[in-house]
Design a protein around this motif. Sequence first.
Motif, PDB file in Angstrom:
ATOM      1  N   ARG A 206       0.809  -1.209   0.000  1.00 24.35           N
ATOM      2  CA  ARG A 206       0.000   0.000   0.000  1.00 24.35           C
ATOM      3  C   ARG A 206       0.843   1.261   0.000  1.00 24.35           C
ATOM      4  O   ARG A 206       0.615   2.199  -0.741  1.00 24.35           O
ATOM      5  CB  ARG A 206      -0.876   0.021   1.241  1.00 24.35           C
ATOM      6  CG  ARG A 206      -2.277  -0.295   0.857  1.00 24.35           C
ATOM      7  CD  ARG A 206      -3.132  -0.473   2.033  1.00 24.35           C
ATOM      8  NE  ARG A 206      -3.894  -1.663   1.690  1.00 24.35           N
ATOM      9  CZ  ARG A 206      -5.199  -1.679   1.527  1.00 24.35           C
ATOM     10  NH1 ARG A 206      -5.872  -0.622   1.767  1.00 24.35           N
ATOM     11  NH2 ARG A 206      -5.819  -2.752   1.155  1.00 24.35           N
ATOM     12  N   GLN A 209       2.634   1.703  -3.242  1.00 21.07           N
ATOM     13  CA  GLN A 209       1.669   2.110  -4.255  1.00 21.07           C
ATOM     14  C   GLN A 209       1.379   3.606  -4.188  1.00 21.07           C
ATOM     15  O   GLN A 209       1.435   4.320  -5.188  1.00 21.07           O
ATOM     16  CB  GLN A 209       0.396   1.337  -3.954  1.00 21.07           C
ATOM     17  CG  GLN A 209      -0.809   1.924  -4.553  1.00 21.07           C
ATOM     18  CD  GLN A 209      -1.254   1.044  -5.671  1.00 21.07           C
ATOM     19  OE1 GLN A 209      -0.697  -0.032  -5.849  1.00 21.07           O
ATOM     20  NE2 GLN A 209      -2.181   1.486  -6.428  1.00 21.07           N
ATOM     21  N   ASN A 324      -0.326  -9.161  -2.233  1.00 24.33           N
ATOM     22  CA  ASN A 324      -0.484  -7.816  -2.773  1.00 24.33           C
ATOM     23  C   ASN A 324      -1.244  -7.797  -4.091  1.00 24.33           C
ATOM     24  O   ASN A 324      -1.459  -6.751  -4.672  1.00 24.33           O
ATOM     25  CB  ASN A 324       0.898  -7.218  -3.014  1.00 24.33           C
ATOM     26  CG  ASN A 324       1.103  -6.037  -2.132  1.00 24.33           C
ATOM     27  OD1 ASN A 324       0.133  -5.417  -1.711  1.00 24.33           O
ATOM     28  ND2 ASN A 324       2.339  -5.731  -1.850  1.00 24.33           N
ATOM     29  N   VAL A 327      -4.079  -5.229  -4.971  1.00 21.27           N
ATOM     30  CA  VAL A 327      -3.628  -3.859  -5.218  1.00 21.27           C
ATOM     31  C   VAL A 327      -2.924  -3.766  -6.570  1.00 21.27           C
ATOM     32  O   VAL A 327      -3.153  -2.832  -7.344  1.00 21.27           O
ATOM     33  CB  VAL A 327      -2.681  -3.381  -4.092  1.00 21.27           C
ATOM     34  CG1 VAL A 327      -2.219  -1.966  -4.364  1.00 21.27           C
ATOM     35  CG2 VAL A 327      -3.384  -3.473  -2.757  1.00 21.27           C
ATOM     36  N   THR A 331      -4.038  -1.417  -9.605  1.00 21.50           N
ATOM     37  CA  THR A 331      -3.160  -0.413 -10.204  1.00 21.50           C
ATOM     38  C   THR A 331      -3.074  -0.610 -11.707  1.00 21.50           C
ATOM     39  O   THR A 331      -3.164   0.340 -12.495  1.00 21.50           O
ATOM     40  CB  THR A 331      -1.730  -0.544  -9.640  1.00 21.50           C
ATOM     41  OG1 THR A 331      -1.843  -0.717  -8.245  1.00 21.50           O
ATOM     42  CG2 THR A 331      -0.900   0.663  -9.959  1.00 21.50           C
TER      43      THR A 331
END
Length: 627
Positions: A206, A209, A324, A327, A331
């Motif tokens: 996170r 990112q 992950n 995420v 993205t």
Amino acid sequence: MPNTALVRRGLDGELDRRLPKGLVGRVWREFARPYRRKLVALIATIVIASALVVAPPYFIGRIVDALSQVRDGVVPAGVGRTVTLSAVGLIVLALVTVLFSIAQRYYSAWLGEQLIADMRQRAFRHVQRMPVAFFTRTQTGALISRLNNDVVGAQRALTGTFGTLTANTVQVAVALAYMFALEWRLTLLVLSVLPVFVMAAKYAGRRLQALTRESMQLNADMNTLMTERFNVAGATLVKLFGRYDREGERFGDSAVRVADVGVRSAVVGRLFFATMSLVGALGTAAVYLVGGQFVLSGTMSTGDVVAFAALVITAYSPLAALSNAPVDVLTALISFDRVFEILDLPHPITDAPDAVDLEHPRGDLTFDRVRFAYPSAADSSLASLESGWSEALDTTPGPVVLDDVSFSAAGGQTVALVGPSGAGKTTMTALVPRLYDVSGGAVRVDGHDVRDLTVESLRAAVGVVSQDPHLFHDTVRANLRYAAPDASDAQLEAACRAAQIHEVISALPEGYDTVVGERGYRLSGGEKQRLSIARVLLKDPAIIVLDEATAHLDSESEAAVQAALRTALAGRTSLVIAHRLSTIVGADLILVVSHGRVVQQGTHAELVRAEGLYADLYHTQFAAAEA
Ligand SMILES: Nc1ncnc2c1ncn2[C@@H]1O[C@H](COP(=O)(O)OP(=O)(O)OP(=O)(O)O)[C@@H](O)[C@H]1O
Ligand SMILES: [Mg+2]
């Protein structure tokens, strides 16, 4: 300067943004399906290469088991053979893995580059066709950065995220299956530390990112600032106002923040990596500790424990990566979505379904009760392209700039537009080639509403010479050929003679092959305008729209421009924003525009006789200019 709070809000908004339904399907249909063969090959190489990671632990286990049969120097039969075969197995395995990894890289690079090329071309073609309103609002830097960075982001998504996801899933599945087969209790023990792992990975993911996004945004800001300040006009302005320091600070601010973000993401990345190694070490230690007991109690062989310990590492790191995955996928999809956002921008000014070609145009031009307001920001652009952070765009249309404008000109006539600054003259001329569409009423060419004609045939019939014509950074010849790609050199020269610019070009160091720099800076304003008249002559349109260069020309080039204009306008309908008395007096029709309305129209003789704005303008401006 974008203030930080706003940027942050924008970033969060971006992360929270709901992705449209069917995005994945769309990515598949538009960009992946055409290459499905290569995609299958890629997946196959990934699956095989990932499955192979469990093989080395297997061979190592066999070697250890064989060796542990050696007691007090006595080597049982078959041990040497097992060791040799296993060692050979390891080598063959390494070779096979290398081959597959090369194949995998080839397929992913091929697909990735192909995707980038596809997306760029589509975006370029699409953006080209956006209406002028879009370009007046959009920040070039933001647009370019979108076409560069997000396209690359989307490519990484397809080959990177997708590839890693597949590889990791296969790797974990195979490793865990092997581990369970070896010793299920030990496997559960190893899996029990997983939550720590997943949490660390999630947190780091996170943070990374958010940091990546922040740095992308800051980079886009820097791009925008550079493109704006480093074009001739911007750079000149900075100089004239002596704002080096302020601009430097502004740029430095972004640059320093990018550096700061870089350091933070490096540390977060390392923290995560360190946590991973720690947990890995912990898992390995637990395997030896508990597995050791199993060996002593005879439930497991030494080789299996060693193999198991090796498997722990091959299972942990893909597990971390997978935690992950949501995420990463998000993205990746955001990048696609941002590219689609561009590809989906509507083209408001296109051919109507039943549009007809304007054939053999006579050049009759009519404005019929035309009303016009510039489109609202929301109608002409995209929030994320305007300012670098997401804010809703204004949806209120601009004020009414033209109202109830009517006039009519037969083919070949000259219509002169006069009136105070800001009256709406340039706006009127922009409606003829459909740079904008009217808000009410209609513009007609040869009796057709321009919206019922194909844009291509309409624009072929209308030539525009603006006040500050643009020349591409290319040779004079290439700039002229832009109007008529097939024109011969003799034709180019004839047009230039007619536009009174041939002498000037011939005197240039390389004649027609001289590169006119960005924005044609080596030519004076008057010369540029004459070159652009030559360009229009080559195009040979039925209607000419011309924003006459204002005063400040010396008398020689004034005479040259007039002569050029006479040729250019002869036999064509022309709509001229006129500043020269000679043009105005010679016009068939004069429109006096004020506050968006035509307040008077007629010939010079009629209008001077009448009381009104024209008579005032004539006596104050034109007569004075003439004297
Ligand atoms: N792209 C645009 N978006 C919004 N409003 C605009 C745009 N271009 C011009 N306007 C507004 O429309 C009005 C008319 O502008 P226009 O450029 O047509 O005037 P003009 O008569 O050509 O003036 P000048 O003689 O100074 O060139 C002005 O109030 C201007 O602020
Ligand atoms: Mg104007």
